[in-house]
Design a protein around this motif. Structure first.
Motif, PDB file in Angstrom:
ATOM      1  N   PRO A  11       0.908  -1.331  -0.110  1.00 25.15           N
ATOM      2  CA  PRO A  11       0.070  -0.060   0.118  1.00 25.15           C
ATOM      3  C   PRO A  11       0.717   1.325  -0.065  1.00 25.15           C
ATOM      4  O   PRO A  11       1.259   1.799   1.252  1.00 25.15           O
ATOM      5  N   ILE A  12       1.105   1.912  -1.269  1.00 25.13           N
ATOM      6  CA  ILE A  12       2.103   2.975  -1.478  1.00 25.13           C
ATOM      7  C   ILE A  12       1.128   3.893  -2.101  1.00 25.13           C
ATOM      8  O   ILE A  12       0.510   3.530  -3.167  1.00 25.13           O
ATOM      9  N   THR A  17       1.518   2.228 -11.969  1.00 24.86           N
ATOM     10  CA  THR A  17       1.665   1.782 -13.474  1.00 24.86           C
ATOM     11  C   THR A  17       3.051   2.311 -13.703  1.00 24.86           C
ATOM     12  O   THR A  17       3.351   2.080 -14.885  1.00 24.86           O
ATOM     13  N   SER A  18       3.699   3.110 -12.950  1.00 22.32           N
ATOM     14  CA  SER A  18       4.921   3.840 -13.559  1.00 22.32           C
ATOM     15  C   SER A  18       6.092   2.740 -13.871  1.00 22.32           C
ATOM     16  O   SER A  18       6.194   1.984 -12.883  1.00 22.32           O
ATOM     17  N   ALA A  19       6.981   3.112 -14.874  1.00 23.53           N
ATOM     18  CA  ALA A  19       7.969   2.386 -15.014  1.00 23.53           C
ATOM     19  C   ALA A  19       8.695   2.037 -13.829  1.00 23.53           C
ATOM     20  O   ALA A  19       9.265   0.847 -13.423  1.00 23.53           O
ATOM     21  N   LYS A  20       9.186   3.208 -13.250  1.00 25.94           N
ATOM     22  CA  LYS A  20      10.122   3.109 -11.907  1.00 25.94           C
ATOM     23  C   LYS A  20       9.628   2.299 -10.872  1.00 25.94           C
ATOM     24  O   LYS A  20      10.343   1.565 -10.228  1.00 25.94           O
ATOM     25  N   TYR A  21       8.302   2.662 -10.623  1.00 31.49           N
ATOM     26  CA  TYR A  21       7.784   2.003  -9.446  1.00 31.49           C
ATOM     27  C   TYR A  21       7.725   0.266  -9.969  1.00 31.49           C
ATOM     28  O   TYR A  21       8.080  -0.461  -8.917  1.00 31.49           O
ATOM     29  N   LYS A  22       7.328   0.080 -11.034  1.00 29.63           N
ATOM     30  CA  LYS A  22       7.206  -1.399 -11.505  1.00 29.63           C
ATOM     31  C   LYS A  22       8.719  -2.090 -11.066  1.00 29.63           C
ATOM     32  O   LYS A  22       8.836  -3.307 -10.709  1.00 29.63           O
ATOM     33  N   ASP A  24      11.204  -0.931  -9.293  1.00 26.63           N
ATOM     34  CA  ASP A  24      11.437  -0.977  -7.759  1.00 26.63           C
ATOM     35  C   ASP A  24      10.814  -2.167  -7.282  1.00 26.63           C
ATOM     36  O   ASP A  24      11.333  -2.927  -6.386  1.00 26.63           O
ATOM     37  N   LEU A  25       9.498  -2.196  -7.452  1.00 26.59           N
ATOM     38  CA  LEU A  25       8.644  -3.202  -6.903  1.00 26.59           C
ATOM     39  C   LEU A  25       9.252  -4.822  -7.431  1.00 26.59           C
ATOM     40  O   LEU A  25       9.420  -5.682  -6.447  1.00 26.59           O
ATOM     41  N   ASP A  26       9.381  -4.858  -8.550  1.00 32.22           N
ATOM     42  CA  ASP A  26      10.122  -6.229  -9.007  1.00 32.22           C
ATOM     43  C   ASP A  26      11.595  -6.511  -8.418  1.00 32.22           C
ATOM     44  O   ASP A  26      11.710  -7.548  -7.822  1.00 32.22           O
ATOM     45  N   LYS A  27      12.215  -5.650  -8.290  1.00 34.12           N
ATOM     46  CA  LYS A  27      13.513  -5.777  -7.389  1.00 34.12           C
ATOM     47  C   LYS A  27      13.426  -6.044  -5.963  1.00 34.12           C
ATOM     48  O   LYS A  27      13.831  -7.134  -5.574  1.00 34.12           O
ATOM     49  N   ILE A  62       9.059  -6.747   1.609  1.00 29.83           N
ATOM     50  CA  ILE A  62       8.854  -5.981   0.422  1.00 29.83           C
ATOM     51  C   ILE A  62       8.469  -4.455   0.891  1.00 29.83           C
ATOM     52  O   ILE A  62       9.061  -3.528   0.305  1.00 29.83           O
ATOM     53  N   ARG A  63       7.748  -4.610   1.846  1.00 25.68           N
ATOM     54  CA  ARG A  63       7.534  -3.117   2.488  1.00 25.68           C
ATOM     55  C   ARG A  63       8.491  -2.569   2.938  1.00 25.68           C
ATOM     56  O   ARG A  63       8.930  -1.189   2.672  1.00 25.68           O
ATOM     57  N   THR A  64       9.527  -2.977   3.782  1.00 24.61           N
ATOM     58  CA  THR A  64      10.909  -2.650   4.310  1.00 24.61           C
ATOM     59  C   THR A  64      11.969  -2.129   2.935  1.00 24.61           C
ATOM     60  O   THR A  64      12.324  -1.074   3.054  1.00 24.61           O
ATOM     61  N   CYS A  65      11.875  -3.011   2.004  1.00 31.48           N
ATOM     62  CA  CYS A  65      12.677  -2.768   0.770  1.00 31.48           C
ATOM     63  C   CYS A  65      12.275  -1.488   0.066  1.00 31.48           C
ATOM     64  O   CYS A  65      12.954  -0.534  -0.244  1.00 31.48           O
ATOM     65  N   MET A  66      10.857  -1.201  -0.205  1.00 28.64           N
ATOM     66  CA  MET A  66      10.395  -0.376  -0.746  1.00 28.64           C
ATOM     67  C   MET A  66      10.411   0.978   0.011  1.00 28.64           C
ATOM     68  O   MET A  66      10.880   2.138  -0.421  1.00 28.64           O
ATOM     69  N   ALA A  67      10.424   1.108   1.311  1.00 25.73           N
ATOM     70  CA  ALA A  67      10.538   2.208   2.136  1.00 25.73           C
ATOM     71  C   ALA A  67      11.938   2.436   2.041  1.00 25.73           C
ATOM     72  O   ALA A  67      12.239   3.714   1.989  1.00 25.73           O
ATOM     73  N   HIS A  68      12.802   1.385   1.978  1.00 26.44           N
ATOM     74  CA  HIS A  68      14.294   1.876   1.888  1.00 26.44           C
ATOM     75  C   HIS A  68      14.609   2.590   0.504  1.00 26.44           C
ATOM     76  O   HIS A  68      15.679   3.307   0.312  1.00 26.44           O
ATOM     77  N   ASP A  69      13.821   2.430  -0.572  1.00 24.29           N
ATOM     78  CA  ASP A  69      13.985   2.769  -1.813  1.00 24.29           C
ATOM     79  C   ASP A  69      13.399   4.422  -1.765  1.00 24.29           C
ATOM     80  O   ASP A  69      13.374   4.886  -2.851  1.00 24.29           O
ATOM     81  N   GLY A  70      12.802   4.771  -0.682  1.00 22.85           N
ATOM     82  CA  GLY A  70      12.282   5.957  -0.542  1.00 22.85           C
ATOM     83  C   GLY A  70      10.667   6.257  -0.773  1.00 22.85           C
ATOM     84  O   GLY A  70      10.054   7.356  -0.698  1.00 22.85           O
ATOM     85  N   TYR A  71      10.032   5.056  -0.906  1.00 17.96           N
ATOM     86  CA  TYR A  71       8.506   4.997  -0.867  1.00 17.96           C
ATOM     87  C   TYR A  71       7.982   5.021   0.510  1.00 17.96           C
ATOM     88  O   TYR A  71       8.691   4.757   1.191  1.00 17.96           O
ATOM     89  N   VAL A  72       6.916   5.755   0.449  1.00 22.86           N
ATOM     90  CA  VAL A  72       6.104   5.896   1.913  1.00 22.86           C
ATOM     91  C   VAL A  72       4.919   4.802   1.719  1.00 22.86           C
ATOM     92  O   VAL A  72       4.067   4.936   1.207  1.00 22.86           O
TER      93      VAL A  72
END
Length: 78
Positions: A11-12, A17-22, A24-27, A62-72
């Motif tokens: 939940p971010i 649908t953005s390429a960067k988000y996809k 980062d999420l895949d990684k 995954i949530r921790t990784c996404m937060a580390h990448d700057g997502y809230v």
């Protein structure tokens, strides 16, 4: 355990649908699933319980990784 985190989309509040988000999420999905898989393979007990403990741990990673990448990451519930 294989692939248990591949469909989770945390939940971010961003354009999912953005390429960067996809990218980062895949990684994060790939690395998180591998980290949890290795932790679950540590002992016979963790391996036997991994079908129950693995998916929630992968989602949390995954949530921790996404937060580390700057997502809230939004908090569930209220």
């Amino acid at each position: 355990m294989s692939g248990c985190g591949t469909s989770y989309d945390p939940p971010i509040a961003v354009d999912h649908t953005s390429a960067k988000y996809k990218t980062d999420l895949d990684k994060c999905q790939t690395s998180s699933a591998e980290i949890v898989r290795r932790q679950n393979a540590d002992t016979p007990w963790t391996w036997m319980t991994s079908p129950f403990t693995g998916p929630p741990r992968v989602r949390a990673a995954i949530r921790t990784c996404m937060a580390h990448d700057g997502y809230v990451v939004e908090q569930a519930g209220g």
